[in-house]
Enzyme design. Structure first.
Site, PDB file in Angstrom:
ATOM      1  N   GLY A  54       0.816  -1.210   0.000  1.00  0.00           N
ATOM      2  CA  GLY A  54       0.000   0.000   0.000  1.00  0.00           C
ATOM      3  C   GLY A  54       0.846   1.254   0.000  1.00  0.00           C
ATOM      4  O   GLY A  54       0.558   2.206   0.739  1.00  0.00           O
TER       5      GLY A  54
ATOM      6  N   GLY B 179       2.133   5.011   3.557  1.00  0.00           N
ATOM      7  CA  GLY B 179       3.008   4.003   2.942  1.00  0.00           C
ATOM      8  C   GLY B 179       3.900   4.626   1.885  1.00  0.00           C
ATOM      9  O   GLY B 179       5.085   4.286   1.750  1.00  0.00           O
TER      10      GLY B 179
ATOM     11  N   SER C 253      -3.766   0.128  14.095  1.00  0.00           N
ATOM     12  CA  SER C 253      -4.427   1.382  14.442  1.00  0.00           C
ATOM     13  C   SER C 253      -4.809   1.362  15.914  1.00  0.00           C
ATOM     14  O   SER C 253      -4.914   0.294  16.537  1.00  0.00           O
ATOM     15  CB  SER C 253      -5.697   1.530  13.593  1.00  0.00           C
TER      16      SER C 253
ATOM     17  N   TYR D 138     -13.309  -2.315  10.329  1.00  0.00           N
ATOM     18  CA  TYR D 138     -11.947  -1.749  10.351  1.00  0.00           C
ATOM     19  C   TYR D 138     -11.263  -2.095  11.677  1.00  0.00           C
ATOM     20  O   TYR D 138     -10.138  -2.605  11.702  1.00  0.00           O
ATOM     21  CB  TYR D 138     -12.034  -0.232  10.157  1.00  0.00           C
TER      22      TYR D 138
HETATM   23  N1  LIG Z   1      -4.781   7.652   8.181  1.00  0.00           N
HETATM   24  C1  LIG Z   1      -4.724   7.486   9.489  1.00  0.00           C
HETATM   25  O1  LIG Z   1      -4.909   8.417  10.277  1.00  0.00           O
HETATM   26  C2  LIG Z   1      -4.425   6.123  10.064  1.00  0.00           C
HETATM   27  C3  LIG Z   1      -4.532   5.940  11.439  1.00  0.00           C
HETATM   28  C4  LIG Z   1      -4.240   4.696  11.975  1.00  0.00           C
HETATM   29  C5  LIG Z   1      -3.827   3.680  11.146  1.00  0.00           C
HETATM   30  N2  LIG Z   1      -3.725   3.876   9.810  1.00  0.00           N
HETATM   31  C6  LIG Z   1      -3.302   2.754   8.958  1.00  0.00           C
HETATM   32  O2  LIG Z   1      -2.263   3.180   8.099  1.00  0.00           O
HETATM   33  C7  LIG Z   1      -2.295   2.389   6.899  1.00  0.00           C
HETATM   34  C8  LIG Z   1      -2.210   3.310   5.685  1.00  0.00           C
HETATM   35  O3  LIG Z   1      -3.324   4.170   5.712  1.00  0.00           O
HETATM   36  P1  LIG Z   1      -3.381   5.555   4.931  1.00  0.00           P
HETATM   37  O4  LIG Z   1      -4.100   6.472   5.818  1.00  0.00           O
HETATM   38  O5  LIG Z   1      -2.048   5.894   4.400  1.00  0.00           O
HETATM   39  O6  LIG Z   1      -4.392   5.132   3.759  1.00  0.00           O
HETATM   40  P2  LIG Z   1      -4.489   5.484   2.216  1.00  0.00           P
HETATM   41  O7  LIG Z   1      -3.861   6.800   1.905  1.00  0.00           O
HETATM   42  O8  LIG Z   1      -5.923   5.285   1.872  1.00  0.00           O
HETATM   43  O9  LIG Z   1      -3.568   4.369   1.530  1.00  0.00           O
HETATM   44  C9  LIG Z   1      -3.916   3.026   1.615  1.00  0.00           C
HETATM   45  C10 LIG Z   1      -3.022   2.223   0.701  1.00  0.00           C
HETATM   46  O10 LIG Z   1      -3.458   0.851   0.715  1.00  0.00           O
HETATM   47  C11 LIG Z   1      -3.727   0.439  -0.622  1.00  0.00           C
HETATM   48  N3  LIG Z   1      -4.808  -0.541  -0.736  1.00  0.00           N
HETATM   49  C12 LIG Z   1      -6.086  -0.446  -0.294  1.00  0.00           C
HETATM   50  N4  LIG Z   1      -6.787  -1.532  -0.674  1.00  0.00           N
HETATM   51  C13 LIG Z   1      -5.934  -2.319  -1.382  1.00  0.00           C
HETATM   52  C14 LIG Z   1      -6.074  -3.557  -2.055  1.00  0.00           C
HETATM   53  N5  LIG Z   1      -7.234  -4.229  -2.110  1.00  0.00           N
HETATM   54  N6  LIG Z   1      -4.998  -4.071  -2.662  1.00  0.00           N
HETATM   55  C15 LIG Z   1      -3.812  -3.415  -2.654  1.00  0.00           C
HETATM   56  N7  LIG Z   1      -3.622  -2.240  -2.049  1.00  0.00           N
HETATM   57  C16 LIG Z   1      -4.676  -1.699  -1.424  1.00  0.00           C
HETATM   58  C17 LIG Z   1      -4.140   1.727  -1.317  1.00  0.00           C
HETATM   59  O11 LIG Z   1      -4.107   1.574  -2.717  1.00  0.00           O
HETATM   60  P3  LIG Z   1      -5.173   2.442  -3.607  1.00  0.00           P
HETATM   61  O12 LIG Z   1      -4.631   3.825  -3.591  1.00  0.00           O
HETATM   62  O13 LIG Z   1      -5.138   1.776  -4.926  1.00  0.00           O
HETATM   63  O14 LIG Z   1      -6.498   2.328  -2.910  1.00  0.00           O
HETATM   64  C18 LIG Z   1      -3.093   2.672  -0.755  1.00  0.00           C
HETATM   65  O15 LIG Z   1      -1.852   2.493  -1.396  1.00  0.00           O
HETATM   66  C19 LIG Z   1      -3.588   1.574   6.958  1.00  0.00           C
HETATM   67  O16 LIG Z   1      -3.299   0.259   7.331  1.00  0.00           O
HETATM   68  C20 LIG Z   1      -4.393   2.270   8.041  1.00  0.00           C
HETATM   69  O17 LIG Z   1      -5.293   1.401   8.693  1.00  0.00           O
HETATM   70  C21 LIG Z   1      -4.024   5.075   9.235  1.00  0.00           C
END
Ligand SMILES: NC(=O)c1ccc[n+]([C@@H]2O[C@H](COP(=O)([O-])OP(=O)(O)OC[C@H]3O[C@@H](n4cnc5c(N)ncnc54)[C@H](OP(=O)(O)O)[C@@H]3O)[C@@H](O)[C@H]2O)c1
Length: 274
Positions: A14, A20, A143, A166
């Site tokens: 991701g 990521g 998370s 989630y």
């Molecule tokens: N944002 C926050 O505040 C927060 C807080 C706590 C934990 N987290 C964790 O941090 C991690 C990253 O989150 P983020 O906020 O950076 O999210 P994001 O910007 O939405 O990025 C998510 C990434 O995962 C990929 N992904 C989603 N579904 C997929 C699939 N079926 N196959 C392959 N790749 C897939 C997305 O690809 P696409 O772009 O193609 O969808 C993207 O590259 C997650 O595990 C999330 O739970 C985030």
């Protein structure tokens, strides 16, 4: 180039978006060969071009983690591309948005499948490579949003909400991390997990309609801490909130629950019991 990065490889799932993507850039700058993963070819290619333009080495591996068959192909592709894997960051995930219960290609509840089960399978398939590369680190991006797994209805056929799905998937990652850390004790491969930062300014947060509270950089630094900090060398089976060690949901410390989840996950992914 940072100490010890030369000749080393990191895979970040991701990494076509969000935190990521930032971690992939940081590891590229440190001198790691970066295996960028995602499902969008154009965004994957763009990130690879950015890392290369900054003097790094990167390649893109396209896989939709909603298909366990594709997860298997990803593991095979990684093994073909590299004879060592020093850092595996299981980061890909789907957020809380959406009231409709969705399923993966294999018929499993989608967040459980993508956020947890795909990383479980990928990690287990890559364990021989990681062990050969020791010292190596596995970092599971979980998370602070955690909800106990209901073993009578793991696929959430009743009382579904995107938030619950989630939070269950995120706690499953923590149970998996602690279980794996125990299994890998003494191998030089560590497993840790974290809440990177709260409501970072990313696609999943914006999609949930939440006003971001923190920056992607803050979360990326917290992930880099687990992936790289010399002080954490050899440390395993830990959960962090940002850069601080923290306590996860009580279920993560329940050995029976962890065993139950492992048995279920091995069956759901078709892996032989370990
Ligand atoms: N944002 C926050 O505040 C927060 C807080 C706590 C934990 N987290 C964790 O941090 C991690 C990253 O989150 P983020 O906020 O950076 O999210 P994001 O910007 O939405 O990025 C998510 C990434 O995962 C990929 N992904 C989603 N579904 C997929 C699939 N079926 N196959 C392959 N790749 C897939 C997305 O690809 P696409 O772009 O193609 O969808 C993207 O590259 C997650 O595990 C999330 O739970 C985030």
């Amino acid at each position: 180039m940072a100490d010890g990065a030369q000749g080393k490889t990191a895979l970040i799932t991701g990494s076509t978006d969000g935190v990521g993507r930032a971690v992939a850039q940081l590891l590229g700058r440190e001198g790691f060969r970066v295996l960028v993963h995602g499902r969008d070819q154009a965004r994957g290619d763009a990130l690879v071009a950015e890392i290369v333009a900054a003097g790094g080495v990167a390649e893109f591996l396209r896989t939709d983690l909603a298909y366990l068959a594709e997860v298997r192909h990803l593991a095979t592709a990684v093994e073909r591309k590299t004879d060592r894997l020093d850092i595996l960051v299981n980061n890909a995930g789907i957020g809380t948005a959406g009231a409709e219960r969705l399923t993966s290609a294999d018929g499993y509840e989608l967040r459980f499948a993508v956020n947890y089960l795909a990383g479980f399978l990928l990690t287990r398939l890559l364990l021989p490579l990681l062990r050969r590369s020791a010292p190596a680190r596995i970092v599971n991006v979980s998370s602070g949003g955690q909800q106990a797994i209901d073993f009578d209805d793991v696929m959430l056929t009743r009382g579904y909400s995107g938030m619950r799905a989630y939070c269950q998937s995120k706690l499953a990652q923590i149970l998996f991390t602690f279980d794996l850390a125990e299994e890998l004790a003494g191998t030089g491969v560590t497993a840790t997990c974290l809440h990177p930062a709260t409501y970072m300014d990313t696609t999943m947060v914006r999609r949930a309609g939440v006003k971001p509270w923190s920056s992607v950089g803050e979360g990326a630094d917290a992930i880099m801490n687990l992936a790289r900090a010399p002080a954490l060398a050899g440390k395993s089976g830990l959960y962090f909130n940002g850069v601080n060690q923290a306590q996860a949901n009580a279920q993560a410390y329940d050995r029976d629950a962890r065993h139950r989840l492992r048995t279920l996950s091995l069956a759901l992914t078709g892996l032989a019991p370990g």
